[in-house]
Design an enzyme around this catalytic site. Structure first.
Site, short mmCIF file in Angstrom:
data_model
loop_
_atom_site.label_atom_id
_atom_site.label_comp_id
_atom_site.label_asym_id
_atom_site.label_seq_id
_atom_site.Cartn_x
_atom_site.Cartn_y
_atom_site.Cartn_z
N LEU A 138 1.00 -1.66 0.40
CA LEU A 138 -0.17 -0.02 -0.05
C LEU A 138 1.02 1.17 -0.11
CD1 LEU A 138 -2.94 -1.28 2.65
CD2 LEU A 138 -2.84 -0.86 0.73
N PRO A 155 5.49 -2.50 8.58
CA PRO A 155 5.14 -2.58 10.37
C PRO A 155 4.05 -1.79 10.01
CG PRO A 155 6.33 -0.39 10.48
CD PRO A 155 6.35 -0.69 9.05
N CYS A 156 3.24 -1.42 8.62
CA CYS A 156 1.35 -1.16 8.71
C CYS A 156 1.08 -2.32 8.74
CB CYS A 156 1.62 -0.11 7.50
SG CYS A 156 2.34 1.39 7.67
N HIS A 157 1.32 -3.25 7.32
CA HIS A 157 1.07 -4.65 6.94
C HIS A 157 0.91 -5.70 7.64
CE1 HIS A 157 -1.71 -1.35 5.28
NE2 HIS A 157 -2.13 -1.67 5.67
N GLY A 158 2.89 -6.00 7.54
CA GLY A 158 3.92 -6.50 8.13
C GLY A 158 4.65 -7.38 7.07
#
Length: 192
Positions: A138, A155-158
């Protein structure tokens, strides 16, 4: 034949009326072009945009294991001088273990496989890696030297990337993109 018919009209030769039609049409075309040109000209990028088309980055201070983030075309670009261990770990990865087998390197063939060499600066400069720092999931900016594979971690979605910037785990569908760049000297990289 009427008294107003001339020999040139009957033979199909140009008349004064033909000349006037032609010159009026040409004047109209020139007028239309001069009216439309400012609208076309405003669509060209301005000088500040063209200046950002390429940047020179001095990497002389980057020792092995160090990274630098620069801004190019409004995006972060990661430049890393990888350690020998990082290069060896990236070379040891089997292509079948990769989530995205394509190199995504603008400097080589678009269909090239995502080997460590195809993702790096090439022969003799395998330790250097230059990538656009936007997660391919993203568009978040991943953290460097983090994650399960020691490369980058979003870190937002791994999403986890390895030391060659290849996606290994998480929702990101593709490897981090490698922009067009070249070493213009041993210590300067031109991006763009």
């Amino acid at each position: 034949m009427s008294e107003h018919d001339t020999n040139s009209e009957t033979l199909g030769e140009p008349t004064r009326r033909d000349f006037l039609y032609l010159t009026t049409g040409m004047a109209g075309a020139v007028g239309a072009a001069s009216f439309v040109w400012p609208f076309i000209d405003q669509m060209r990028p301005d000088a500040s945009t063209l200046a950002l088309a390429s940047i020179d980055v001095d990497v002389s201070a980057l020792e092995p294991g160090m990274s630098l983030t620069v801004k190019w075309r409004g995006k972060p670009v990661f430049i890393r001088n990888r350690t020998e261990k990082e290069v060896e770990e990236a070379k040891a990865v089997q292509l079948t273990d990769l989530k995205d087998p394509v190199a995504r390197n603008a400097n080589i063939d678009a269909a090239a496989q995502a080997t460590d060499l195809a993702r790096s600066a090439g022969e003799g400069k395998e330790n250097w890696i230059v990538m656009i720092g936007s997660c391919t999931h993203l568009g978040c900016v991943p953290l460097g030297q983090a994650g399960d594979f020691g490369g980058w971690f979003c870190p937002c979605h791994g999403s986890h990337y390895d030391t060659a910037g290849r996606i290994r785990k998480g929702p990101a569908p593709a490897n981090l993109a490698v922009p067009t760049y070249a070493f213009t000297s041993d210590t300067v990289i031109t991006i763009g």
